[in-house]
Design a protein around this motif. Structure first.
Motif, short mmCIF file in Angstrom:
data_model
loop_
_atom_site.label_atom_id
_atom_site.label_comp_id
_atom_site.label_asym_id
_atom_site.label_seq_id
_atom_site.Cartn_x
_atom_site.Cartn_y
_atom_site.Cartn_z
N LYS A 11 1.25 -1.37 0.18
CA LYS A 11 0.18 0.06 -0.24
C LYS A 11 1.11 1.26 -0.17
O LYS A 11 0.20 2.05 -0.74
N SER A 33 -1.84 5.07 3.34
CA SER A 33 -3.98 3.88 3.20
C SER A 33 -4.07 4.26 4.70
O SER A 33 -3.16 3.62 5.66
N ALA A 34 -4.81 4.01 4.60
CA ALA A 34 -5.34 3.54 6.30
C ALA A 34 -6.52 3.07 6.00
O ALA A 34 -7.26 2.69 5.36
N PHE A 35 -7.20 1.97 7.05
CA PHE A 35 -8.46 1.29 6.96
C PHE A 35 -8.29 0.58 6.10
O PHE A 35 -9.23 -0.12 5.55
N ASP A 36 -7.02 -0.39 6.19
CA ASP A 36 -7.04 -1.65 4.93
C ASP A 36 -7.18 -1.24 3.80
O ASP A 36 -7.76 -2.41 2.61
N GLY A 37 -6.41 -0.49 3.53
CA GLY A 37 -6.47 0.57 2.15
C GLY A 37 -7.79 0.81 1.67
O GLY A 37 -8.08 1.29 0.73
N LYS A 211 0.26 9.25 12.31
CA LYS A 211 -1.08 9.12 10.88
C LYS A 211 -2.66 8.82 11.43
O LYS A 211 -3.53 9.00 10.26
N ARG A 215 -5.87 8.81 9.54
CA ARG A 215 -7.13 8.49 9.59
C ARG A 215 -8.36 8.76 10.48
O ARG A 215 -9.24 8.92 10.08
N1 ASP Z 1 -1.89 0.10 7.37
C1 ASP Z 1 -3.09 -0.36 7.18
C2 ASP Z 1 -3.53 0.39 6.15
O1 ASP Z 1 -2.74 0.59 5.47
C3 ASP Z 1 -3.94 -0.32 8.94
C4 ASP Z 1 -3.81 1.46 9.32
O2 ASP Z 1 -3.02 1.86 9.19
O3 ASP Z 1 -4.99 2.00 9.58
O4 ASP Z 1 -4.98 0.12 6.02
#
Ligand code: ASP
Ligand code: TMP
Length: 237
Positions: A11, A33-37, A211, A215
């Protein structure tokens, strides 16, 4: 050292094989990326900042005698690393409550944890990285008991080194995620350490510098990553 081909694109980083079978190139991209992409954006300069911050942190960890895959910086966005056989679990240490532990256990954010707590998660975006325990790791053959013990020991040793390093920079290391792999049988730290994979709060104001700004749509994401790098003394060029 020559790049041969892309091995894998994650990601936020792409991984390339090289003409040395034991070495890979990590390329840190601007993708965030957040929330698993489920939420992805490009943030200008993030790849460079994370590459250089990771190099600085990995070097401090190595200096403390903890083995890592990091060899050297190659460019603004690329680093040379040892090619590990990755263990598919994520090791999380929490010094202060935040994030998923608050939702799972119904505890409030910002509680000091003494001693710090430890959790394993399975690295699997489709399943949203479910929490697993040592019995799962053993029964499914992801790692041996000895490797599990080594990952726990090294993750806590990293805590001692980085809690002090960040505190000296006026930053609280709230929690972080590490990934390990095997290099000719030896378990060592892989992946990266950057503000993408940890929580960092200003020690005075508890302002979020990681991050979670992305988010939670708090703004100033790159400015926060730059501030962390500057306070640590990372040379961003
Ligand atoms: N690293 C994971 C993602 O990119 C989880 C997160 O950071 O929220 O989705
Ligand atoms: P969590 O509160 O979402 O469980 O995350 C704990 C810490 O680990 C936080 O700093 C973010 C980091 N982390 C990742 O970077 N990637 C992951 O896939 C997971 C599960 C955690």
């Amino acid at each position: 050292m020559q790049i041969v081909k892309e091995l894998y694109s994650g990601k936020a980083k792409s991984v390339y094989t090289t003409d040395d079978a034991d070495r890979l190139v990590l390329r840190f991209r601007d993708d965030t990326s957040a929330f698993d992409g489920r939420k992805i954006e490009k943030l200008a300069h993030k790849g460079m900042i994370n590459n250089k911050t990771n190099a600085f942190v990995m070097t401090q960890i190595e200096r403390a005698g903890i083995p890592t895959h990091f060899d050297r910086l190659l460019s603004d966005t690329d680093s040379l690393v040892k090619r590990l056989e990755m263990i598919p679990v994520e090791c999380v240490v929490r010094n202060i409550t935040a994030g998923s532990i608050c939702r799972r256990l119904g505890v409030s954010e910002n509680m000091d944890l003494d001693p710090p707590t430890f959790e394993f998660f399975l690295k699997n975006d489709e399943l949203h990285d479910p929490m697993v325990n040592e019995y799962h790791i053993r029964s499914f053959g992801w790692a041996t008991d000895e490797e599990v013990a080594t990952m726990k020991r090294l993750t806590f040793e990293v805590n001692d080194v980085l809690k002090r390093m960040f505190l000296d920079a006026g930053i609280l290391l709230v929690d972080y995620k590490l990934e390990f792999g095997r290099f000719h049988g030896q378990v060592m730290l892989g992946d990266e350490f950057s503000a993408d994979g940890c929580r960092l709060w200003d020690a005075e104001t508890r302002k979020k510098l990681d991050k979670d700004r992305f988010r939670q749509d708090l703004g100033g994401v790159i400015e926060a990553y730059q501030e962390v790098a500057a306070r640590l003394g990372v040379d961003l060029g």
